[in-house]
Design an enzyme around this catalytic site. Structure first.
Site, short mmCIF file in Angstrom:
data_model
loop_
_atom_site.label_atom_id
_atom_site.label_comp_id
_atom_site.label_asym_id
_atom_site.label_seq_id
_atom_site.Cartn_x
_atom_site.Cartn_y
_atom_site.Cartn_z
N HIS A 151 0.84 -1.21 0.00
CA HIS A 151 0.00 0.00 0.00
C HIS A 151 0.87 1.26 0.00
O HIS A 151 0.43 2.33 0.42
CB HIS A 151 -0.95 0.01 1.21
CG HIS A 151 -1.65 -1.28 1.43
ND1 HIS A 151 -2.79 -1.64 0.75
CD2 HIS A 151 -1.33 -2.33 2.24
CE1 HIS A 151 -3.17 -2.85 1.14
NE2 HIS A 151 -2.29 -3.29 2.03
N SER A 283 15.27 19.93 -16.23
CA SER A 283 14.14 20.85 -16.33
C SER A 283 14.61 22.15 -16.94
O SER A 283 15.68 22.65 -16.61
CB SER A 283 13.54 21.11 -14.94
OG SER A 283 12.65 22.21 -14.97
#
Length: 479
Positions: A151, A283
């Site tokens: 999870h 970036s």
């Protein structure tokens, strides 16, 4: 000129070898080979075709007169007839017998099967190379503890190498699927307009055995076994073949997406990163960033393949009787682009898997943040052995764990669970007795042995079987 749309699969992503496989040159030279195979088989079975005609066709086998074919297609509005005329113009003595008895699907469908077969072989070899890269990685890190997650919450520990075997196990399943498809792929053969072979029965004066032999001879010449021909068809082979093959390609995309998603999460945690080249820009706005762009591209292309695999499934479901033509335009796009995209995915996958960067100190830091919680079960057992009450101690651990968790999450401080337990007289344990439970290697179970067995029993036989796929190859990243 750059004023016309071009597919990014061709201009940016797929390898040259896969691009060639679905190129016009490959398609139309395969049509020529099929016409030669048909003529040769018909000659051997007694039709009045000469060796000189076949020799003439052989000489022009790789010559495609695209200008004449385009001129003829504009005139005839039929691509196969256009190429018959273009081929025949350069093989004048053979022109009368090119395509004898056949329908368009003889060259179209058989070529599609041949291209899919060769495409699956390329994909198979690339899967093997990815497995080899991951095997090296898994072997190197088979015993390096890392947090396991369920999870996406920290759970019991695994090892970096063990996690890699999970990626490999899915690819191994994909490889088995590819092998199955290759083993069961069959040519259309020569079936005629409705699959009855009536035109060939007429050519061979009612001799059904010669009609059967025609299929077998063509299959052998085209690289298939004599029985690797569809036993019954309409004019086309069943479009479920395309659906099954793209389902296999979709399976590869699913496995790659799982790997790339895991890696993107690991990159976020700064535990494992994909390769980042010296002058690579992460970036345009933030020069410090190391975006996992290759893994992101894998996910992007994988989603495309998974969605694309629905196209042939829907096409297969609506083929009317012996044939309809609403398959053709869809097939031209969906099948080839699925192969090109999976090719690009596996090139990226191999490149990333071969150059993974592991930050062991960050992994160790994350383990130490969670290890006190994992150690409590062993601490509990020690305290019980020293005479403590298991149920009462369990409640004490729960209370201390909640307090330590609040300290970490609400105050941003270090996990002090073990200090709390050491200071609690109910446990009767010294700090030294408690701290001896903080060796991460004590919590990885059978991971190293599982990795060793998996590599030895499951992966090594595959690498030995396809040793030729590993020789002199490296992943090709187009952009």
């Amino acid at each position: 000129m750059k004023d016309t749309y071009e597919s990014p699969l061709a201009s940016r992503y797929a390898s040259r070898e896969m691009l060639y496989l679905f190129s016009p040159d490959k398609k139309f030279t395969t049509w020529h080979r099929l016409w030669i195979a048909l003529a040769r088989a018909e000659m051997e079975l007694g039709l009045p075709i000469t060796q000189a005609q076949i020799d003439e066709m052989e000489r022009e086998r790789d010559h495609i007169d695209y200008d004449l074919a385009a001129q003829k297609e504009k005139e005839l509005r039929h691509d196969v007839m256009a190429h018959i005329h273009a081929y025949g113009a350069h093989c004048p003595s053979a022109m009368p017998i090119i395509h004898l008895g056949a329908t368009s699907c003889y060259v179209g469908d058989n070529t599609d099967v041949i291209l899919m077969k060769e495409g699956l072989q390329l994909i198979r070899d690339k899967l093997v190379r990815v497995l080899a890269s991951l095997a090296r990685f898994a072997g190197r890190y088979k015993a390096l503890p890392t947090l396991g997650y369920t999870h996406y919450q920290a759970a019991q520990m695994v090892t970096v190498g063990k996690r890699a075997t999970l990626w490999m196990n899915e690819l191994l399943s994909d490889l088995e699927e590819v092998e199955y498809r290759l083993d069961h792929l069959k040519l259309l053969g020569c079936k005629g307009t409705t699959g009855t072979q009536a035109s060939f029965l007429e050519l061979f004066a009612g001799d059904q055995e010669k009609v059967r032999q025609l299929d077998r001879k063509i299959a052998v010449e085209m690289g298939f076994g004599p029985d690797q021909v569809q036993p019954v068809t309409g004019q086309t082979y069943s479009r479920k073949v395309d659906a099954a093959i793209l389902a296999t390609l979709s399976g590869i995309a699913q496995s790659a997406h799982k790997f790339a998603t895991d890696l993107r999460l690991l990159c976020h945690m700064k535990e494992i990163e994909e390769p980042f080249e010296k002058h690579q820009v992460g970036s345009s706005a933030m020069p410090y960033k190391r975006n996992p762009m290759r893994s992101e591209r894998i996910c992007a292309l994988a989603r495309y393949v998974m969605a694309d695999s629905l196209n042939p499934a829907m096409t297969a479901s609506v083929q009317w009787f012996e044939r309809t033509l609403d398959d053709s335009a869809n097939k031209r796009i969906s099948v080839s682009e699925a192969f090109l995209a999976v090719d690009a995915i596996l090139n990226l996958y191999e490149n990333v898997a071969s150059n993974l960067v592991v930050h062991e100190k960050v992994i160790a830091k994350h383990i130490q943040e969670e290890l006190p919680f994992m150690a409590t079960e062993n601490i509990l057992m020690d305290a019980v052995k020293a005479g403590g009450d298991r149920q009462a101690l369990h409640e004490r651990i729960r209370t201390h764990s909640l307090a330590a968790g609040s300290r970490v999450k609400d105050e941003g401080k270090d996990n002090d669970l073990l200090e709390r337990i050491a200071a609690d007289p109910a446990f009767g344990l010294t700090r030294e007795q408690i701290l001896r439970h903080l060796d991460p290697a004590d919590y990885i179970g059978c991971c190293p042995e599982q990795v060793e067995r998996f590599l030895r029993d499951c992966i090594q036989p595959v690498l030995e079987k396809y040793a030729g796929a590993l020789a002199g190859h490296s992943a090709e990243i187009m952009v």
